[in-house]
Design a protein around this motif. Structure first.
Motif, PDB file in Angstrom:
ATOM      1  N   TRP A 203       0.865  -1.180   0.000  1.00 34.81           N
ATOM      2  CA  TRP A 203       0.000   0.000   0.000  1.00 34.81           C
ATOM      3  C   TRP A 203       0.902   1.231   0.000  1.00 34.81           C
ATOM      4  O   TRP A 203       1.694   1.431   0.915  1.00 34.81           O
ATOM      5  CB  TRP A 203      -0.890   0.006   1.240  1.00 34.81           C
ATOM      6  N   GLU A 204       0.758   2.051  -1.008  1.00 40.66           N
ATOM      7  CA  GLU A 204       1.675   3.170  -1.187  1.00 40.66           C
ATOM      8  C   GLU A 204       1.303   4.343  -0.281  1.00 40.66           C
ATOM      9  O   GLU A 204       0.997   5.445  -0.725  1.00 40.66           O
ATOM     10  CB  GLU A 204       1.695   3.597  -2.659  1.00 40.66           C
ATOM     11  N   THR A 205       1.342   4.085   1.017  1.00 43.15           N
ATOM     12  CA  THR A 205       1.099   5.160   1.978  1.00 43.15           C
ATOM     13  C   THR A 205       2.338   6.026   2.159  1.00 43.15           C
ATOM     14  O   THR A 205       2.236   7.167   2.606  1.00 43.15           O
ATOM     15  CB  THR A 205       0.699   4.561   3.339  1.00 43.15           C
ATOM     16  N   ARG A 206       3.503   5.490   1.812  1.00 43.93           N
ATOM     17  CA  ARG A 206       4.742   6.249   1.950  1.00 43.93           C
ATOM     18  C   ARG A 206       5.761   5.692   0.964  1.00 43.93           C
ATOM     19  O   ARG A 206       5.901   4.473   0.831  1.00 43.93           O
ATOM     20  CB  ARG A 206       5.268   6.125   3.376  1.00 43.93           C
ATOM     21  N   GLU A 207       6.455   6.576   0.264  1.00 36.93           N
ATOM     22  CA  GLU A 207       7.441   6.132  -0.712  1.00 36.93           C
ATOM     23  C   GLU A 207       8.662   5.541  -0.025  1.00 36.93           C
ATOM     24  O   GLU A 207       9.197   6.136   0.920  1.00 36.93           O
ATOM     25  CB  GLU A 207       7.877   7.307  -1.594  1.00 36.93           C
ATOM     26  N   ARG A 208       9.077   4.377  -0.500  1.00 36.25           N
ATOM     27  CA  ARG A 208      10.318   3.760  -0.042  1.00 36.25           C
ATOM     28  C   ARG A 208      11.088   3.297  -1.273  1.00 36.25           C
ATOM     29  O   ARG A 208      10.610   2.448  -2.019  1.00 36.25           O
ATOM     30  CB  ARG A 208      10.035   2.584   0.887  1.00 36.25           C
ATOM     31  N   VAL A 209      12.269   3.851  -1.419  1.00 36.28           N
ATOM     32  CA  VAL A 209      13.095   3.567  -2.596  1.00 36.28           C
ATOM     33  C   VAL A 209      14.212   2.627  -2.172  1.00 36.28           C
ATOM     34  O   VAL A 209      15.002   2.962  -1.279  1.00 36.28           O
ATOM     35  CB  VAL A 209      13.672   4.861  -3.194  1.00 36.28           C
ATOM     36  N   VAL A 210      14.275   1.456  -2.802  1.00 38.45           N
ATOM     37  CA  VAL A 210      15.314   0.470  -2.521  1.00 38.45           C
ATOM     38  C   VAL A 210      16.307   0.463  -3.672  1.00 38.45           C
ATOM     39  O   VAL A 210      15.915   0.385  -4.841  1.00 38.45           O
ATOM     40  CB  VAL A 210      14.709  -0.936  -2.323  1.00 38.45           C
ATOM     41  N   VAL A 211      17.588   0.559  -3.335  1.00 37.59           N
ATOM     42  CA  VAL A 211      18.657   0.524  -4.333  1.00 37.59           C
ATOM     43  C   VAL A 211      19.432  -0.774  -4.147  1.00 37.59           C
ATOM     44  O   VAL A 211      19.941  -1.046  -3.053  1.00 37.59           O
ATOM     45  CB  VAL A 211      19.602   1.732  -4.188  1.00 37.59           C
ATOM     46  N   ALA A 212      19.506  -1.591  -5.204  1.00 39.72           N
ATOM     47  CA  ALA A 212      20.233  -2.861  -5.150  1.00 39.72           C
ATOM     48  C   ALA A 212      21.704  -2.605  -5.461  1.00 39.72           C
ATOM     49  O   ALA A 212      22.042  -2.022  -6.497  1.00 39.72           O
ATOM     50  CB  ALA A 212      19.643  -3.851  -6.146  1.00 39.72           C
ATOM     51  N   LEU A 213      22.578  -3.041  -4.555  1.00 35.63           N
ATOM     52  CA  LEU A 213      24.013  -2.805  -4.691  1.00 35.63           C
ATOM     53  C   LEU A 213      24.727  -4.140  -4.868  1.00 35.63           C
ATOM     54  O   LEU A 213      24.531  -5.076  -4.083  1.00 35.63           O
ATOM     55  CB  LEU A 213      24.563  -2.085  -3.457  1.00 35.63           C
ATOM     56  N   THR A 214      25.551  -4.221  -5.908  1.00 37.70           N
ATOM     57  CA  THR A 214      26.314  -5.448  -6.162  1.00 37.70           C
ATOM     58  C   THR A 214      27.752  -5.341  -5.704  1.00 37.70           C
ATOM     59  O   THR A 214      28.488  -6.322  -5.735  1.00 37.70           O
ATOM     60  CB  THR A 214      26.296  -5.762  -7.664  1.00 37.70           C
ATOM     61  N   GLY A 215      28.172  -4.145  -5.303  1.00 34.77           N
ATOM     62  CA  GLY A 215      29.576  -3.934  -4.979  1.00 34.77           C
ATOM     63  C   GLY A 215      30.356  -3.362  -6.142  1.00 34.77           C
ATOM     64  O   GLY A 215      31.572  -3.185  -6.062  1.00 34.77           O
ATOM     65  N   ALA A 216      29.663  -3.039  -7.237  1.00 34.08           N
ATOM     66  CA  ALA A 216      30.320  -2.466  -8.400  1.00 34.08           C
ATOM     67  C   ALA A 216      30.500  -0.969  -8.224  1.00 34.08           C
ATOM     68  O   ALA A 216      29.864  -0.328  -7.390  1.00 34.08           O
ATOM     69  CB  ALA A 216      29.498  -2.757  -9.658  1.00 34.08           C
ATOM     70  N   ALA A 217      31.354  -0.386  -9.071  1.00 36.86           N
ATOM     71  CA  ALA A 217      31.621   1.050  -8.993  1.00 36.86           C
ATOM     72  C   ALA A 217      30.391   1.874  -9.332  1.00 36.86           C
ATOM     73  O   ALA A 217      30.255   3.021  -8.902  1.00 36.86           O
ATOM     74  CB  ALA A 217      32.774   1.415  -9.931  1.00 36.86           C
ATOM     75  N   SER A 218      29.457   1.299 -10.097  1.00 39.26           N
ATOM     76  CA  SER A 218      28.252   2.038 -10.492  1.00 39.26           C
ATOM     77  C   SER A 218      27.269   2.202  -9.346  1.00 39.26           C
ATOM     78  O   SER A 218      26.253   2.880  -9.501  1.00 39.26           O
ATOM     79  CB  SER A 218      27.557   1.301 -11.647  1.00 39.26           C
ATOM     80  N   GLY A 219      27.550   1.581  -8.176  1.00 38.96           N
ATOM     81  CA  GLY A 219      26.631   1.665  -7.049  1.00 38.96           C
ATOM     82  C   GLY A 219      26.384   3.093  -6.588  1.00 38.96           C
ATOM     83  O   GLY A 219      25.265   3.449  -6.206  1.00 38.96           O
TER      84      GLY A 219
ATOM     85  N   THR B 112       9.756  12.828  -3.177  1.00 35.66           N
ATOM     86  CA  THR B 112       8.509  12.360  -2.555  1.00 35.66           C
ATOM     87  C   THR B 112       8.589  12.321  -1.039  1.00 35.66           C
ATOM     88  O   THR B 112       7.687  11.790  -0.391  1.00 35.66           O
ATOM     89  CB  THR B 112       8.190  10.944  -3.062  1.00 35.66           C
ATOM     90  N   LYS B 113       9.681  12.879  -0.453  1.00 35.38           N
ATOM     91  CA  LYS B 113       9.878  12.848   1.006  1.00 35.38           C
ATOM     92  C   LYS B 113       9.820  11.412   1.534  1.00 35.38           C
ATOM     93  O   LYS B 113       9.286  11.140   2.609  1.00 35.38           O
ATOM     94  CB  LYS B 113       8.805  13.688   1.720  1.00 35.38           C
ATOM     95  N   GLY B 114      10.383  10.490   0.750  1.00 32.39           N
ATOM     96  CA  GLY B 114      10.343   9.086   1.132  1.00 32.39           C
ATOM     97  C   GLY B 114      11.618   8.610   1.776  1.00 32.39           C
ATOM     98  O   GLY B 114      12.541   9.385   2.053  1.00 32.39           O
ATOM     99  N   ASP B 115      11.678   7.294   2.027  1.00 31.80           N
ATOM    100  CA  ASP B 115      12.832   6.659   2.663  1.00 31.80           C
ATOM    101  C   ASP B 115      13.738   6.055   1.597  1.00 31.80           C
ATOM    102  O   ASP B 115      13.277   5.566   0.559  1.00 31.80           O
ATOM    103  CB  ASP B 115      12.384   5.563   3.636  1.00 31.80           C
ATOM    104  N   LEU B 116      15.039   6.060   1.881  1.00 32.04           N
ATOM    105  CA  LEU B 116      16.037   5.493   0.980  1.00 32.04           C
ATOM    106  C   LEU B 116      16.697   4.306   1.664  1.00 32.04           C
ATOM    107  O   LEU B 116      17.217   4.433   2.772  1.00 32.04           O
ATOM    108  CB  LEU B 116      17.082   6.539   0.607  1.00 32.04           C
ATOM    109  N   LEU B 117      16.688   3.152   1.008  1.00 36.72           N
ATOM    110  CA  LEU B 117      17.286   1.942   1.556  1.00 36.72           C
ATOM    111  C   LEU B 117      18.230   1.339   0.528  1.00 36.72           C
ATOM    112  O   LEU B 117      17.870   1.194  -0.654  1.00 36.72           O
ATOM    113  CB  LEU B 117      16.230   0.893   1.933  1.00 36.72           C
TER     114      LEU B 117
END
Length: 895
Positions: A228-244, A258-263
């Motif tokens: 339920w999109e009551t609050r934005e949560r952005v997940v970033v997948a990290l592989t350990g590469a330089a592009s992270g 969106t004043k959301g959370d970053l994970l």
């Protein structure tokens, strides 16, 4: 009996209307026929709040006498005896006065809830324990009355009583919160618009988190798995590469809009194999923290499945992935993680970010070859290669000798054992070489008609093909098992080494030197140095170890850059292999932590020194503005009265004025002396001159001035006590302060006792303890008896609570009130002092090598004990020549 329900009205600041709302709710429930009582109400003199009480029943307050003063608290027992359906209890975070049933009001509320009584209460956001430091930063005021967050979160209902800063200030200006004489101070300090806005945001965010918890619990209870999109949560997948870093910044921009959370999440493969170093992860973790995000690590054998599960558990709304540059063959063999995530996460918006080719590689080897690359020592490889040729010759001999009539299968199976042995010793390459050589050899023998007939040629070739396939599979499995075992041993050794480093960090105040020594020995380095980088880019040497250590990173053969602008430089004649470089990175992260800890300790020491200086300056200002002006004003008034030309004072009145001047001058002298003594102790310029002296010489000199003031002192200091080694001047000052303090807090007309005696304690394998305490433990050898002379100052006042016994020796602390009619303050002066008397006394006592401690007096009061070392050395004692102290009895003269 069902437990009662708790409802809390939460406000951002005083005056928003929490108590008002609580009383209105109680009245509404009473109108509906609910049995409601007011357990405790604090109107703070606000008539509008008092009017809301209406006809609600109020439980009378409990009257408690504490340190000679009367206090009113909530009568918990009366409420429990009345047993209403609901109770209104104001100010949930209130600290009860000593002598109450519980130390905190929220503990009283828990008792009511346990009794099945519903409770409605009020609370300000600044009293939450987790926000205490944040509130102090915002308002500059430390809140001493706090309540654990867990208690508030367990409430059945939390209602925010909200009000804009402007509306609250208008309410205050109308006189609805504070009286007119306090308005200017309140509006210009705590109730500034910025303070109120920040406190309001804190309250809104805290309640929002509480609502989020309730929503998550509701969805879990009802089996709702979609997001339920009551609050934005952005997940970033990290592989350990330089592009992270590029992915993190893109995700941070999405979350900020969106004043959301970053994970950020990194999936570690859980197959037990050792991977190449992911050198970018530490920097990416730091970047996430700087951008307000959080970093997470998950162990899983299926990265795509773990990523989808993480998004579901954290109610993610967006997932940021980097584009893949893997080959088609690699994707065909191992599948596409991106495609699998898209299929399994339909409720999450997935963003595929294009990255530069090469920057998406984590530095780990490709899976196709990486799992099977050579990891064995050169010696094992050499043995494996050496065994290949003899094994092929052995195969040729047995084939030529026996295989013509009996077929190939039995002998190829025998050779299969040789292939497994070679693979286990030398790895996959020698094993595959032996398989290929054997296939070629057998094929040559077959096609050359050395071992087979024409009628069996097809069957023999099929046997060779089957042998080759089975051999290749076995080679890879044997190599994989050997590599896993090798990786496990290496990981165990590395974990042990890292554990030693962690232990050294915990045990030592400055572990840098030991850690550098550990690195030098572990990696056979010639020398190693660690630097930090200044803002101007200059390298500052922090510590080094070894012969001719690098003075700058440019002088070293190897350099490792760490977060927090830390650089490790080392010299090594042999160089470091890939595995050693990876482990070196882990070791250096411990070095980075040690450097940060060292910097934090230095900053803490500087901050503590600055706070102590600020406290002293504040005390000096207070002394000049009040404590010093009071005796000066008294002296001035008395002197003016004596100097009036037309005064008609009697001799008794003149004498009384002169005695007042003398008394106030003594008081002023004592205050100034304590300030100077505190300054000397703080700056470390105290001169200590130790000499042998008798306690019977020091105590009478210290008490002479006190006895002249007409105080009753019962002194018992034997003349035959052992001589002590101390500074008599400093000890005399300490005794004066302690006795003055005892007189100040003794009951009116009561005596203060001063006693001295010899005390023996045992020292050995245990911590220092009295002989009776020690006898309850096992005897150890060798031990010694420590003999000291204890001076005890005993009063019969209200005593000191255990929680305050450490604070009583702190500078500028004034605990409790002087009993009415006593006439002395804490520093032994009329009307109170600066709170320095006992602090100075403790500093002087410790400066002369003695110890000042505190005990309760049986029947009420306090005992101050000065333990002084005698001039002679201790006498060793062993179990063989010492009687059992329990049967002998504890003997201490003068106690």
């Amino acid at each position: 009996m069902p437990r009662g329900k708790l409802r809390i009205y939460l406000g951002a600041a005083p005056g928003v209307g929490k108590t008002y709302a609580m009383l209105n709710e109680g009245w509404r429930r009473k109108q509906r026929g609910v049995d409601v009582v007011v357990g405790f109400l604090e109107t703070h003199g606000r008539p509008n709040t008092a009017d809301q009480l209406r006809e609600l029943e109020v439980i009378p307050r409990q009257h408690i006498t504490y340190r000679g003063k009367q206090f009113q608290e909530m009568d918990l027992n009366a409420i429990l005896a009345r047993k209403p359906e609901q109770a209104l209890v104001d100010e949930l975070a209130h600290t009860n006065v000593g002598g109450s049933t519980n130390p905190k009001r929220w503990m009283d509320v828990q008792k009511l809830l346990d009794a099945g009584i519903d409770v409605i209460s009020t609370l300000n956001i600044q009293h939450l324990e987790s926000l205490n430091d944040v509130v102090r930063q915002i308002t500059g005021i430390a809140q001493h009355e706090t309540i654990p967050d867990t208690v508030v979160r367990q409430a059945d209902q939390i209602e925010l009583v909200d009000m804009t800063p402007e509306a609250l200030r208008r309410r205050m200006a109308h006189g609805n919160i504070y009286p007119a004489e306090k308005l200017d101070t309140a509006l210009s300090n705590y109730f500034r618009v910025g303070n109120l806005a920040a406190l309001r945001e804190l309250a809104l965010l805290w309640v929002a988190d509480r609502v989020e918890e309730a929503l998550s619990s509701y969805m879990s209870d009802h089996g709702i798995k979609e997001t339920w999109e009551t609050r934005e949560r952005v997940v970033v997948a990290l592989t350990g590469a330089a592009s992270g870093e590029q992915l993190i910044r893109r995700g941070a921009r999405m979350a900020a809009r969106t004043k959301g959370d970053l994970l950020g999440v990194h999936i570690k493969e859980g197959d037990g194999l050792q991977r190449q170093p992911l050198q970018y992860l530490e920097r990416q973790r730091q970047l996430l923290n700087e951008l307000g995000g959080t970093y997470h690590e998950i162990l899983s054998v299926d990265p795509a499945e773990a990523l989808v599960e993480f998004c579901e558990n954290n109610k993610a709304t967006r997932l940021v992935l980097g584009s893949s540059h893997r080959s088609r063959l690699n994707e065909l063999m191992h599948g596409s993680i991106i495609n699998k995530v898209i299929r399994n996460a339909p409720d999450v918006d997935i963003h595929i970010i294009s990255v530069e080719k090469g920057s998406s590689q984590s530095g780990a080897p490709s899976r196709l070859w990486g799992s099977y690359r050579v990891v064995f020592s050169k010696r094992r490889l050499l043995i494996g290669w050496i065994l290949v040729l003899p094994s092929l010759l052995f195969l040729a001999l047995i084939m030529l000798g026996f295989a013509r009539d009996q077929g190939l299968a039995p002998y190829l199976l025998i050779y299969l054992l040789a292939v497994v042995l070679i693979s286990a010793i030398g790895g996959a390459l020698p094993g595959l070489t032996s398989v290929a050589g054997s296939c070629v050899l057998v094929s040559v023998l077959i096609t050359g008609h050395f071992i087979a007939r024409h009628s069996l040629l097809d069957m023999d070739m099929a046997t060779v093909a089957s042998f080759a396939l089975i051999s290749v599979v076995l080679v890879f499995f044997v190599h994989l098992a050997a590599k896993t075992a090798e990786s496990g041993i290496r990981s165990s050794n590395e974990a042990e080494a890292l554990s030693r480093m962690t232990t050294q960090m915990l045990r030592q105040d400055n572990p840098l030197a030991k850690l550098l020594e550990e690195l030098k020995e572990r990696f056979a380095l010639d020398s190693i140095s660690i630097f930090d980088t200044s803002e101007k880019g200059r390298y500052n040497l922090i510590a080094s170890f070894g012969d001719s250590p690098p003075l700058t990173p440019g002088d070293a053969k190897g350099v490792i850059k760490l977060p927090s602008n830390t650089v490790v430089a080392f010299n090594s004649a042999k160089g470091l292999e890939a595995d050693d470089q990876r482990l070196m990175q882990a070791f250096c992260s411990h070095l980075c932590l040690a450097v940060d800890t060292l910097h934090l300790k230095e900053e803490k020491a500087q901050a503590e020194a600055s706070l102590a200086s600020d406290a002293l300056r504040t005390a000096l200002l207070a002394a000049v503005s009040h404590d010093l002006r009071t005796p000066l004003a008294t002296i001035k008034t008395s002197a003016d009265g004596l100097l009036q030309p037309d005064s008609k004072l009697t001799k008794e009145e003149v004498k009384e004025l002169l005695m007042t001047i003398d008394r106030e001058a003594d008081r002023l002298n004592s205050l100034v002396a304590n300030l100077l003594d505190a300054s000397r102790l703080q700056t470390g310029v105290l001169n200590v001159t130790l000499q042998e002296v008798g306690l019977d010489e020091i105590v009478p000199a210290a008490l002479a001035g006190i006895q002249e003031r007409g105080r009753r002192l019962l002194v018992k200091v034997p003349e035959d006590l052992p001589r002590i080694k101390t500074d008599p001047v400093l000890l005399e000052r300490a005794v004066v302060n302690i006795v003055d303090n005892a007189i100040a807090y003794s009951n009116v007309g009561a005596s203060v006792r001063i006693e001295a005696g010899v005390v023996e304690t045992l020292e050995g394998g245990f911590a220092e303890a009295s002989r009776v305490d020690y006898a309850r433990s096992a005897w150890t050898a060798p031990m010694s008896v420590k003999t000291s002379v204890d001076l005890r100052i005993i009063d019969t006042g209200p005593g000191i609570q255990r929680l305050d016994q450490d604070r009583v020796f702190s500078p500028f602390e004034r605990l409790g009130n002087v009993p009415m009619g006593n006439g002395l303050g804490e520093d032994g002066q009329t009307g109170g002092g600066l709170g320095l008397g006992l602090a100075v006394a403790k500093g002087f006592v410790e400066a002369v090598g003695a110890k000042l401690s505190l005990e309760d007096t049986p029947g009420g009061g306090c005992v101050m004990i000065i333990s002084l070392p005698i001039a002679k050395d201790n006498t060793p004692v062993t179990p063989g020549n010492t009687a059992d102290p329990i049967t002998e009895g504890h003997h201490s003269s003068g106690r």
